[in-house]
Design a protein around this motif. Structure first.
Motif, PDB file in Angstrom:
ATOM      1  N   ARG A 173       0.790  -1.226   0.000  1.00 45.25           N
ATOM      2  CA  ARG A 173       0.000   0.000   0.000  1.00 45.25           C
ATOM      3  C   ARG A 173       0.826   1.283   0.000  1.00 45.25           C
ATOM      4  O   ARG A 173       0.264   2.370  -0.105  1.00 45.25           O
ATOM      5  N   THR A 174       2.129   1.153   0.134  1.00 47.66           N
ATOM      6  CA  THR A 174       3.001   2.326   0.080  1.00 47.66           C
ATOM      7  C   THR A 174       4.213   2.008  -0.788  1.00 47.66           C
ATOM      8  O   THR A 174       4.543   0.838  -1.020  1.00 47.66           O
ATOM      9  N   VAL A 175       4.885   3.055  -1.256  1.00 45.35           N
ATOM     10  CA  VAL A 175       6.097   2.867  -2.048  1.00 45.35           C
ATOM     11  C   VAL A 175       7.131   2.108  -1.229  1.00 45.35           C
ATOM     12  O   VAL A 175       7.832   1.222  -1.741  1.00 45.35           O
ATOM     13  N   ALA A 176       7.242   2.430   0.062  1.00 45.46           N
ATOM     14  CA  ALA A 176       8.214   1.764   0.935  1.00 45.46           C
ATOM     15  C   ALA A 176       7.941   0.269   1.018  1.00 45.46           C
ATOM     16  O   ALA A 176       8.874  -0.552   1.026  1.00 45.46           O
ATOM     17  N   GLU A 177       6.664  -0.122   1.087  1.00 43.69           N
ATOM     18  CA  GLU A 177       6.318  -1.533   1.163  1.00 43.69           C
ATOM     19  C   GLU A 177       6.673  -2.255  -0.136  1.00 43.69           C
ATOM     20  O   GLU A 177       7.113  -3.401  -0.121  1.00 43.69           O
ATOM     21  N   VAL A 178       6.478  -1.572  -1.260  1.00 42.12           N
ATOM     22  CA  VAL A 178       6.836  -2.162  -2.550  1.00 42.12           C
ATOM     23  C   VAL A 178       8.348  -2.368  -2.621  1.00 42.12           C
ATOM     24  O   VAL A 178       8.842  -3.424  -3.016  1.00 42.12           O
TER      25      VAL A 178
END
Length: 206
Positions: A173-178
């Motif tokens: 759900r976030t760029v960091a998680e990706v």
């Protein structure tokens, strides 16, 4: 911005971009008045440039204020917003600015996406005015407020609206998680092949 008739200008008023993406720091300066004919410095850094090389910040501009003794202010002037124009000085404008400030405060300060969504849900019913603004945003996109966070995933190289939604629904759900996920986890998402994976690994806005 240039304005030749400087003798008509009594000052400049800052007009923030009334959209969900506008950071709180800019919204807080909306309506700020700077006296005198000289246009104040641009608020914030230049994020793009006009064809002539002039720096441009998308979150707001200084608007010249004409001496009311020369040209009385218009009672029908409007400004663009997230869902269409609103009349300057109206209750609708004030309610929207108040809502946007609260929205951005939550987005910028709440810890984690779940906490942000929880606080935004509370905001949606906190006042009759906020319920009205929220309703307009929902009519503009049934996925709101998730759509706001989905759009952030589109800062990843090669990721469009459809893939951003797939990533979000898959739990990224976030760029960091990706960026923290494994190649295998991303490749398991339908439509995300090795070519797009290589682009995604290139970066994005956290």
């Amino acid at each position: 911005m240039s304005f030749d008739d400087s003798d008509l200008i009594s000052g400049w008023r800052y007009s923030a971009t009334l959209q969900l993406r506008t950071p709180l720091a800019y919204l807080k300066r909306d309506g700020e008045f700077s006296p005198g004919p000289q246009e104040p410095p641009m608020v914030g850094p230049a994020e793009s440039h006009l064809p002539d090389g002039t720096g441009f910040n998308p979150y707001g501009i200084w608007v010249p204020v004409i001496d009311p003794g020369i040209l009385p202010p218009s009672t029908s002037a409007r400004r663009a917003t997230e869902w269409g124009p609103v009349r300057i000085g109206s209750e609708e404008e004030r309610n929207l600015i108040s809502f946007l400030k609260s929205f951005r405060y939550i987005v910028e300060t709440a810890e984690g996406l779940d906490q942000k969504l929880s606080e935004l849900k509370e905001l949606s019913t906190s006042t009759p005015e906020n319920r009205k603004v929220w309703g307009k945003l929902k009519r503009g996109g049934p996925l709101f407020p998730d759509s706001f966070f989905i759009s952030a995933l589109m800062s990843l190289p090669g990721v469009g609206a459809s893939m951003a939604q797939k990533l979000y629904q898959a739990g990224f759900r976030t760029v960091a998680e990706v960026q923290a996920s494994s190649d295998g986890e991303l490749l398991a998402i339908p439509g995300l092949g090795k070519g797009l994976l290589a682009k995604v690994r290139g970066g994005g806005r956290p």
